[in-house]
Motif scaffolding. Structure first.
Motif, PDB file in Angstrom:
ATOM      1  N   PRO A   1       0.803  -1.229   0.000  1.00  0.00           N
ATOM      2  CA  PRO A   1       0.000   0.000   0.000  1.00  0.00           C
ATOM      3  C   PRO A   1       0.837   1.281   0.000  1.00  0.00           C
ATOM      4  CG  PRO A   1      -0.145  -1.120   2.131  1.00  0.00           C
ATOM      5  CD  PRO A   1       0.506  -2.067   1.176  1.00  0.00           C
ATOM      6  N   HIS A   2       2.106   1.182   0.420  1.00  0.00           N
ATOM      7  CA  HIS A   2       2.977   2.353   0.369  1.00  0.00           C
ATOM      8  C   HIS A   2       3.297   2.750  -1.074  1.00  0.00           C
ATOM      9  CE1 HIS A   2       3.835   0.878   4.534  1.00  0.00           C
ATOM     10  NE2 HIS A   2       3.731   2.173   4.777  1.00  0.00           N
ATOM     11  N   GLN A   3       3.086   1.816  -1.998  1.00  0.00           N
ATOM     12  CA  GLN A   3       3.305   2.089  -3.427  1.00  0.00           C
ATOM     13  C   GLN A   3       1.959   2.109  -4.177  1.00  0.00           C
ATOM     14  OE1 GLN A   3       6.194   2.923  -4.413  1.00  0.00           O
ATOM     15  NE2 GLN A   3       7.470   2.239  -2.710  1.00  0.00           N
ATOM     16  N   ALA A   4       0.908   2.487  -3.468  1.00  0.00           N
ATOM     17  CA  ALA A   4      -0.445   2.407  -4.023  1.00  0.00           C
ATOM     18  C   ALA A   4      -0.620   3.239  -5.293  1.00  0.00           C
ATOM     19  CB  ALA A   4      -1.468   2.834  -2.974  1.00  0.00           C
ATOM     20  N   ASP A   5      -0.071   4.430  -5.315  1.00  0.00           N
ATOM     21  CA  ASP A   5      -0.255   5.300  -6.487  1.00  0.00           C
ATOM     22  C   ASP A   5       0.239   4.619  -7.759  1.00  0.00           C
ATOM     23  OD1 ASP A   5      -1.375   7.246  -4.928  1.00  0.00           O
ATOM     24  OD2 ASP A   5       0.415   8.502  -4.825  1.00  0.00           O
ATOM     25  N   ALA A   6       1.437   4.050  -7.687  1.00  0.00           N
ATOM     26  CA  ALA A   6       2.015   3.398  -8.861  1.00  0.00           C
ATOM     27  C   ALA A   6       1.247   2.142  -9.242  1.00  0.00           C
ATOM     28  CB  ALA A   6       3.484   3.057  -8.602  1.00  0.00           C
ATOM     29  N   PHE A   7       0.899   1.321  -8.257  1.00  0.00           N
ATOM     30  CA  PHE A   7       0.264   0.041  -8.586  1.00  0.00           C
ATOM     31  C   PHE A   7      -1.220   0.183  -8.910  1.00  0.00           C
ATOM     32  CE2 PHE A   7       4.157  -1.726  -6.790  1.00  0.00           C
ATOM     33  CZ  PHE A   7       4.437  -2.676  -7.762  1.00  0.00           C
ATOM     34  N   GLU A   8      -1.877   1.170  -8.364  1.00  0.00           N
ATOM     35  CA  GLU A   8      -3.264   1.415  -8.777  1.00  0.00           C
ATOM     36  C   GLU A   8      -3.304   1.813 -10.251  1.00  0.00           C
ATOM     37  OE1 GLU A   8      -4.893   4.298  -6.115  1.00  0.00           O
ATOM     38  OE2 GLU A   8      -5.089   2.868  -4.450  1.00  0.00           O
ATOM     39  N   ALA A   9      -2.346   2.638 -10.665  1.00  0.00           N
ATOM     40  CA  ALA A   9      -2.256   3.022 -12.081  1.00  0.00           C
ATOM     41  C   ALA A   9      -1.900   1.810 -12.934  1.00  0.00           C
ATOM     42  CB  ALA A   9      -1.218   4.122 -12.263  1.00  0.00           C
ATOM     43  N   PHE A  10      -0.998   0.964 -12.429  1.00  0.00           N
ATOM     44  CA  PHE A  10      -0.615  -0.254 -13.150  1.00  0.00           C
ATOM     45  C   PHE A  10      -1.818  -1.163 -13.357  1.00  0.00           C
ATOM     46  CE2 PHE A  10       0.830  -4.732 -12.864  1.00  0.00           C
ATOM     47  CZ  PHE A  10       1.601  -4.786 -14.018  1.00  0.00           C
ATOM     48  N   VAL A  11      -2.599  -1.367 -12.307  1.00  0.00           N
ATOM     49  CA  VAL A  11      -3.791  -2.212 -12.394  1.00  0.00           C
ATOM     50  C   VAL A  11      -4.775  -1.636 -13.415  1.00  0.00           C
ATOM     51  CG1 VAL A  11      -5.822  -3.053 -11.139  1.00  0.00           C
ATOM     52  CG2 VAL A  11      -3.563  -3.142 -10.060  1.00  0.00           C
ATOM     53  N   GLN A  12      -4.960  -0.322 -13.401  1.00  0.00           N
ATOM     54  CA  GLN A  12      -5.865   0.317 -14.363  1.00  0.00           C
ATOM     55  C   GLN A  12      -5.385   0.098 -15.799  1.00  0.00           C
ATOM     56  OE1 GLN A  12      -6.151   4.418 -13.181  1.00  0.00           O
ATOM     57  NE2 GLN A  12      -7.326   3.963 -11.323  1.00  0.00           N
ATOM     58  N   ASN A  13      -4.092   0.176 -16.011  1.00  0.00           N
ATOM     59  CA  ASN A  13      -3.551  -0.026 -17.358  1.00  0.00           C
ATOM     60  C   ASN A  13      -3.665  -1.487 -17.796  1.00  0.00           C
ATOM     61  OD1 ASN A  13      -2.780   2.633 -18.048  1.00  0.00           O
ATOM     62  ND2 ASN A  13      -1.000   2.481 -16.697  1.00  0.00           N
TER      63      ASN A  13
END
Length: 212
Positions: A106-118
């Motif tokens: 969750p500390h890297q949520a911004d990056a991985f939320e965008a990754f999941v969306q892509n």
């Protein structure tokens, strides 16, 4: 602690009602699902919950246990719908599907939320991005803030006898319906016009054949 986990995994439906929901417009290929880890007696049971807060399926006990452990370690769990299938045997048959399952720090949520969306965007067109990342891949996701995607893809499972894939990408009408939900009323109207035209065409064909 590993900061990322990703794979494709099969899920099952509990009832015909769940299967009916999967075939409707509330569950589209490329949709994201949250994962709720529960216990079913002595077995772990990880449920897939749609954006409409409906439980639409679950993973097998062994994989559910793995997900429970990841959740207990503090990772955020999510899944993206890849396809839905129907298998005839054993009678009366059953619906099932496959998800791209991902867990991240969750500390890297911004990056991985965008990754999941892509990943989800590619999935909408039937492209199964390889979500099993190496350490280098995880680093590239973080450094690109989620815009990087691996070039590798994952093939569909080998087709079993008596199995039909019901959904593996978004249709034009489903994309239009989704745009309508996002506020694009023009696309929503076009989607309904498209569906009505299909119905009208089917009725005309039946009349031409003397069947209606």
């Amino acid at each position: 602690m590993n900061q990322y986990f990703g794979t494709y995994h099969r899920f099952e439906t509990e009832s015909k009602k769940d299967a009916g929901r999967l075939l409707g417009a509330d569950n589209l290929v490329g949709d994201a699902y949250r994962i709720e880890c529960t216990m079913d007696g002595a077995d772990h049971k990880a449920w897939l919950v749609s954006r409409f807060d409906q439980r639409i399926g679950f993973f097998d006990p062994e994989f559910s246990r793995d997900l429970s452990i990841l959740s207990a370690r503090g990772l955020t769990l999510t899944a993206v719908l890849s396809f839905i299938a129907f298998t005839e045997a054993p009678e009366p048959g059953h619906y099932w599907g496959e998800m791209a399952v991902m867990a991240y720090d969750p500390h890297q949520a911004d990056a991985f939320e965008a990754f999941v969306q892509n990943v989800a965007l590619r999935m909408q067109d039937g492209v199964r991005v390889n979500v099993t990342l190496s350490d280098e891949g995880v680093t590239r996701v973080i450094e690109s803030n989620g815009t990087w995607l691996p070039d590798q893809t994952v093939p569909m499972p080998a087709k079993e006898k008596g199995t039909v894939v019901m959904k593996s990408r978004r249709s034009l009408s489903e994309k239009a319906i989704e745009q309508g939900r996002k506020g694009n009323k023009g696309c929503y109207i076009i989607s309904w016009a498209f569906l009505l035209a299909l119905v009208a065409g089917a009725m005309f064909a039946l009349k031409s054949c003397g069947l209606f």
